[in-house]
Write a protein that holds these residues in place. Sequence first.
Motif, PDB file in Angstrom:
ATOM      1  N   ALA A 218       4.434  -3.909   6.055  1.00 28.72           N
ATOM      2  CA  ALA A 218       4.694  -3.102   4.852  1.00 28.72           C
ATOM      3  C   ALA A 218       4.136  -3.196   3.749  1.00 28.72           C
ATOM      4  N   GLN A 219       4.384  -5.136   2.857  1.00 31.11           N
ATOM      5  CA  GLN A 219       3.882  -5.576   1.546  1.00 31.11           C
ATOM      6  C   GLN A 219       2.006  -5.625   1.854  1.00 31.11           C
ATOM      7  N   ALA A 220       2.118  -6.289   3.684  1.00 28.46           N
ATOM      8  CA  ALA A 220       0.427  -6.206   4.049  1.00 28.46           C
ATOM      9  C   ALA A 220      -0.391  -5.434   4.240  1.00 28.46           C
ATOM     10  N   LEU A 221       0.803  -3.590   4.136  1.00 35.73           N
ATOM     11  CA  LEU A 221      -0.601  -2.616   4.364  1.00 35.73           C
ATOM     12  C   LEU A 221      -1.155  -2.071   3.406  1.00 35.73           C
ATOM     13  N   ILE A 222       0.366  -1.953   2.496  1.00 36.44           N
ATOM     14  CA  ILE A 222       0.741  -2.071   0.947  1.00 36.44           C
ATOM     15  C   ILE A 222      -1.231  -2.047   0.700  1.00 36.44           C
ATOM     16  N   ASP A 223      -1.414  -3.622  -0.285  1.00 31.34           N
ATOM     17  CA  ASP A 223      -2.363  -4.496  -0.328  1.00 31.34           C
ATOM     18  C   ASP A 223      -3.661  -4.444   0.222  1.00 31.34           C
ATOM     19  N   ASN A 224      -3.652  -3.947   1.275  1.00 30.23           N
ATOM     20  CA  ASN A 224      -5.061  -3.872   2.027  1.00 30.23           C
ATOM     21  C   ASN A 224      -4.937  -2.697   2.070  1.00 30.23           C
TER      22      ASN A 224
ATOM     23  N   ASP B  31       5.755   1.576  -5.650  1.00 28.60           N
ATOM     24  CA  ASP B  31       5.585   2.757  -5.902  1.00 28.60           C
ATOM     25  C   ASP B  31       5.391   4.137  -5.338  1.00 28.60           C
ATOM     26  N   VAL B  32       5.101   3.403  -3.617  1.00 31.26           N
ATOM     27  CA  VAL B  32       4.871   4.376  -2.388  1.00 31.26           C
ATOM     28  C   VAL B  32       6.162   5.067  -1.766  1.00 31.26           C
ATOM     29  N   GLU B  33       5.262   6.448  -1.343  1.00 29.83           N
ATOM     30  CA  GLU B  33       6.481   7.741  -0.724  1.00 29.83           C
ATOM     31  C   GLU B  33       7.089   6.579   0.353  1.00 29.83           C
ATOM     32  N   PHE B  34       8.169   6.932   0.934  1.00 31.35           N
ATOM     33  CA  PHE B  34       8.332   6.623   2.095  1.00 31.35           C
ATOM     34  C   PHE B  34       9.406   7.786   2.352  1.00 31.35           C
ATOM     35  N   CYS B  35       9.758   7.658   3.434  1.00 25.80           N
ATOM     36  CA  CYS B  35      10.540   8.130   4.750  1.00 25.80           C
ATOM     37  C   CYS B  35      10.797   7.433   6.096  1.00 25.80           C
ATOM     38  N   ALA B  36      11.226   7.677   7.024  1.00 26.88           N
ATOM     39  CA  ALA B  36      11.708   7.109   7.987  1.00 26.88           C
ATOM     40  C   ALA B  36      12.525   8.515   9.307  1.00 26.88           C
ATOM     41  N   ILE B  37      11.549   8.810  10.779  1.00 24.97           N
ATOM     42  CA  ILE B  37      12.310   9.828  11.130  1.00 24.97           C
ATOM     43  C   ILE B  37      12.247   9.281  12.234  1.00 24.97           C
ATOM     44  N   LYS B  38      13.505   9.351  13.214  1.00 24.46           N
ATOM     45  CA  LYS B  38      13.694   8.074  13.804  1.00 24.46           C
ATOM     46  C   LYS B  38      14.818   9.517  14.957  1.00 24.46           C
TER      47      LYS B  38
END
Length: 217
Positions: free
Chosen positions: A59-65, A172-179
């Motif tokens: 998650a951090q790598a995806l946000i940074d890149n 400060d990234v908006e998140f949700c999980a749908i399972k």
Amino acid sequence: MIVITSVLREEIVGAFRELMPVLENGEILKRPYMRGLIGANEVLLVYGLIGKVESAMMAQALIDNFHPKYFIHCGGAGIINSERKIGDIVCGTEYIEHDIKFRQKQIKKIKASQTLIERISDVYNKVILGPIASGDIFVDSVEEKTRIFNETKAELVDMDSAAIAKVCYENDVEFCAIKIALDKSVEGSTIEIQQNLKKLAPFPSAIVAEMLEKHLL
């Protein structure tokens, strides 16, 4: 940019099918990604986020890149609320780490993006809204299932959503999980997952793809 992730490829295939045109194929931290459009939205699809550590790292790598505005996690999970049944789809409203016991009273439940909840509910009116609990254990006993439900009142349990929610919150990234519920979190759950994975696991990502076709985020 919207990032959509999952643990297994089967769990994200519902979005892969709607990605057109494909703009880029690549790799990040040894996981394959595909970037393209769903509707008018630029989307990045990645799978291979297994467990809390890997999920947080990715998650951090995806946000940074890629600097996404929204981050959506899709896939399967285990039932801990006995009112739920196999095939139920839950959009998490808040995320709890059930295995950090020494901090349990101090932990704040991380809230999901209200925008994403509303958009998902708009395209799938049968979605169940409620908490999702996460921890680095595979829950396959009545005792553990009962304990986690009593402590968290969550609908489902997985090994990833709360870790990603924490990283997104800090950035400060908006998140949700749908399972989707694949097993009952009791003895024999591994067999249930094997039986239900290919048939049910793609549905959450397909719902997300439909939402992105309909709404510009």
